[in-house]
Design a protein around this motif. Sequence first.
Motif, PDB file in Angstrom:
ATOM      1  N   ARG A 152      53.752   5.792 113.428  1.00 29.81           N
ATOM      2  CA  ARG A 152      55.057   4.875 113.355  1.00 29.81           C
ATOM      3  C   ARG A 152      56.096   5.538 114.426  1.00 29.81           C
ATOM      4  O   ARG A 152      56.307   6.929 114.023  1.00 29.81           O
ATOM      5  N   PRO A 153      56.769   5.027 115.254  1.00 28.76           N
ATOM      6  CA  PRO A 153      57.584   5.803 116.326  1.00 28.76           C
ATOM      7  C   PRO A 153      58.717   6.366 115.497  1.00 28.76           C
ATOM      8  O   PRO A 153      59.095   5.930 114.420  1.00 28.76           O
ATOM      9  N   VAL A 154      59.238   7.517 115.954  1.00 28.32           N
ATOM     10  CA  VAL A 154      60.471   8.072 115.236  1.00 28.32           C
ATOM     11  C   VAL A 154      61.644   7.255 115.283  1.00 28.32           C
ATOM     12  O   VAL A 154      62.374   7.155 114.242  1.00 28.32           O
ATOM     13  N   GLU A 155      61.705   6.312 115.998  1.00 28.59           N
ATOM     14  CA  GLU A 155      62.818   5.316 116.300  1.00 28.59           C
ATOM     15  C   GLU A 155      62.749   4.301 115.284  1.00 28.59           C
ATOM     16  O   GLU A 155      63.999   3.672 114.788  1.00 28.59           O
ATOM     17  N   ASP A 156      61.762   3.945 114.633  1.00 27.43           N
ATOM     18  CA  ASP A 156      61.571   3.211 113.456  1.00 27.43           C
ATOM     19  C   ASP A 156      61.902   3.899 112.097  1.00 27.43           C
ATOM     20  O   ASP A 156      61.974   3.233 110.905  1.00 27.43           O
ATOM     21  N   ILE A 163      55.783  13.052 117.252  1.00 20.58           N
ATOM     22  CA  ILE A 163      56.604  14.068 118.049  1.00 20.58           C
ATOM     23  C   ILE A 163      56.606  14.463 119.214  1.00 20.58           C
ATOM     24  O   ILE A 163      57.686  14.559 120.137  1.00 20.58           O
ATOM     25  N   ASP A 164      55.432  14.396 119.956  1.00 25.22           N
ATOM     26  CA  ASP A 164      55.153  14.441 121.429  1.00 25.22           C
ATOM     27  C   ASP A 164      55.901  13.297 122.148  1.00 25.22           C
ATOM     28  O   ASP A 164      56.743  13.527 123.022  1.00 25.22           O
ATOM     29  N   VAL A 165      55.788  12.326 121.681  1.00 24.41           N
ATOM     30  CA  VAL A 165      56.361  11.060 122.217  1.00 24.41           C
ATOM     31  C   VAL A 165      57.845  11.134 122.251  1.00 24.41           C
ATOM     32  O   VAL A 165      58.762  11.005 123.154  1.00 24.41           O
ATOM     33  N   ARG A 166      58.390  11.764 120.861  1.00 22.94           N
ATOM     34  CA  ARG A 166      59.803  11.847 120.663  1.00 22.94           C
ATOM     35  C   ARG A 166      60.519  12.605 121.663  1.00 22.94           C
ATOM     36  O   ARG A 166      61.496  12.627 122.386  1.00 22.94           O
ATOM     37  N   GLU A 167      59.710  13.718 121.953  1.00 23.96           N
ATOM     38  CA  GLU A 167      60.136  15.024 122.857  1.00 23.96           C
ATOM     39  C   GLU A 167      59.963  14.462 124.360  1.00 23.96           C
ATOM     40  O   GLU A 167      60.832  14.468 125.048  1.00 23.96           O
ATOM     41  N   LYS A 222      56.653  18.421 110.169  1.00 25.75           N
ATOM     42  CA  LYS A 222      56.687  18.598 108.925  1.00 25.75           C
ATOM     43  C   LYS A 222      57.659  17.463 108.459  1.00 25.75           C
ATOM     44  O   LYS A 222      57.367  16.702 107.267  1.00 25.75           O
ATOM     45  N   LEU A 223      58.948  17.114 108.825  1.00 28.59           N
ATOM     46  CA  LEU A 223      59.651  16.177 108.455  1.00 28.59           C
ATOM     47  C   LEU A 223      59.233  14.915 108.691  1.00 28.59           C
ATOM     48  O   LEU A 223      59.325  13.951 107.929  1.00 28.59           O
ATOM     49  N   TYR A 224      58.504  14.751 109.732  1.00 31.88           N
ATOM     50  CA  TYR A 224      58.109  13.329 110.067  1.00 31.88           C
ATOM     51  C   TYR A 224      56.938  12.990 109.166  1.00 31.88           C
ATOM     52  O   TYR A 224      56.866  11.762 108.363  1.00 31.88           O
ATOM     53  N   ARG A 225      55.881  13.921 108.857  1.00 30.15           N
ATOM     54  CA  ARG A 225      54.850  13.850 107.689  1.00 30.15           C
ATOM     55  C   ARG A 225      55.480  13.439 106.341  1.00 30.15           C
ATOM     56  O   ARG A 225      54.899  12.790 105.546  1.00 30.15           O
ATOM     57  N   GLN A 226      56.699  14.257 105.853  1.00 29.02           N
ATOM     58  CA  GLN A 226      57.434  14.015 104.542  1.00 29.02           C
ATOM     59  C   GLN A 226      57.892  12.478 104.490  1.00 29.02           C
ATOM     60  O   GLN A 226      57.881  11.886 103.638  1.00 29.02           O
ATOM     61  N   ALA A 227      58.511  12.135 105.737  1.00 29.79           N
ATOM     62  CA  ALA A 227      59.067  10.536 105.693  1.00 29.79           C
ATOM     63  C   ALA A 227      57.905   9.670 105.739  1.00 29.79           C
ATOM     64  O   ALA A 227      58.260   8.407 105.044  1.00 29.79           O
ATOM     65  N   THR A 228      56.777   9.791 106.573  1.00 25.30           N
ATOM     66  CA  THR A 228      55.915   8.637 106.514  1.00 25.30           C
ATOM     67  C   THR A 228      54.588   8.916 105.859  1.00 25.30           C
ATOM     68  O   THR A 228      53.649   7.956 105.768  1.00 25.30           O
ATOM     69  N   ALA A 266      47.585  14.743 112.735  1.00 17.80           N
ATOM     70  CA  ALA A 266      47.301  14.142 114.323  1.00 17.80           C
ATOM     71  C   ALA A 266      48.412  12.975 114.669  1.00 17.80           C
ATOM     72  O   ALA A 266      48.811  13.109 115.835  1.00 17.80           O
ATOM     73  N   ALA A 267      48.654  11.960 113.900  1.00 11.29           N
ATOM     74  CA  ALA A 267      49.702  11.133 114.058  1.00 11.29           C
ATOM     75  C   ALA A 267      51.070  11.672 114.074  1.00 11.29           C
ATOM     76  O   ALA A 267      51.914  11.257 114.828  1.00 11.29           O
TER      77      ALA A 267
END
Length: 88
Positions: A36-40, A80-84, A63-69, A74-75
């Motif tokens: 799921r993109p960070v923008e979502d 995060i790579d895409v966001r950077e 870690k923040l992304y994983r907590q939220a989703t 790997a996902a």
Amino acid sequence: MHPIARLVLILAVAALAFWLVMKLRESTRGDTVSFRPVEDLPPTVQQSIDLALAHGKRVTAIKLYRQATKAPLAAAKAAIDVREWKRG
């Protein structure tokens, strides 16, 4: 059979076995990672991730992304790579 011919035959069989194992792994690995993109994500989560990235804390951002989703590692790393990349 000559010892050198036997050695060459053994090496050829070993190389063939190695190649077959690598092809099998390649076909079952599943290189696609969906995320799921960070923008979502909610704006507060996006801001937290962006702040962590601005301070060079990639692991924290993941870690923040994983907590939220609840995404697998790997996902989360891919997101995060895409966001950077989008942030420049």
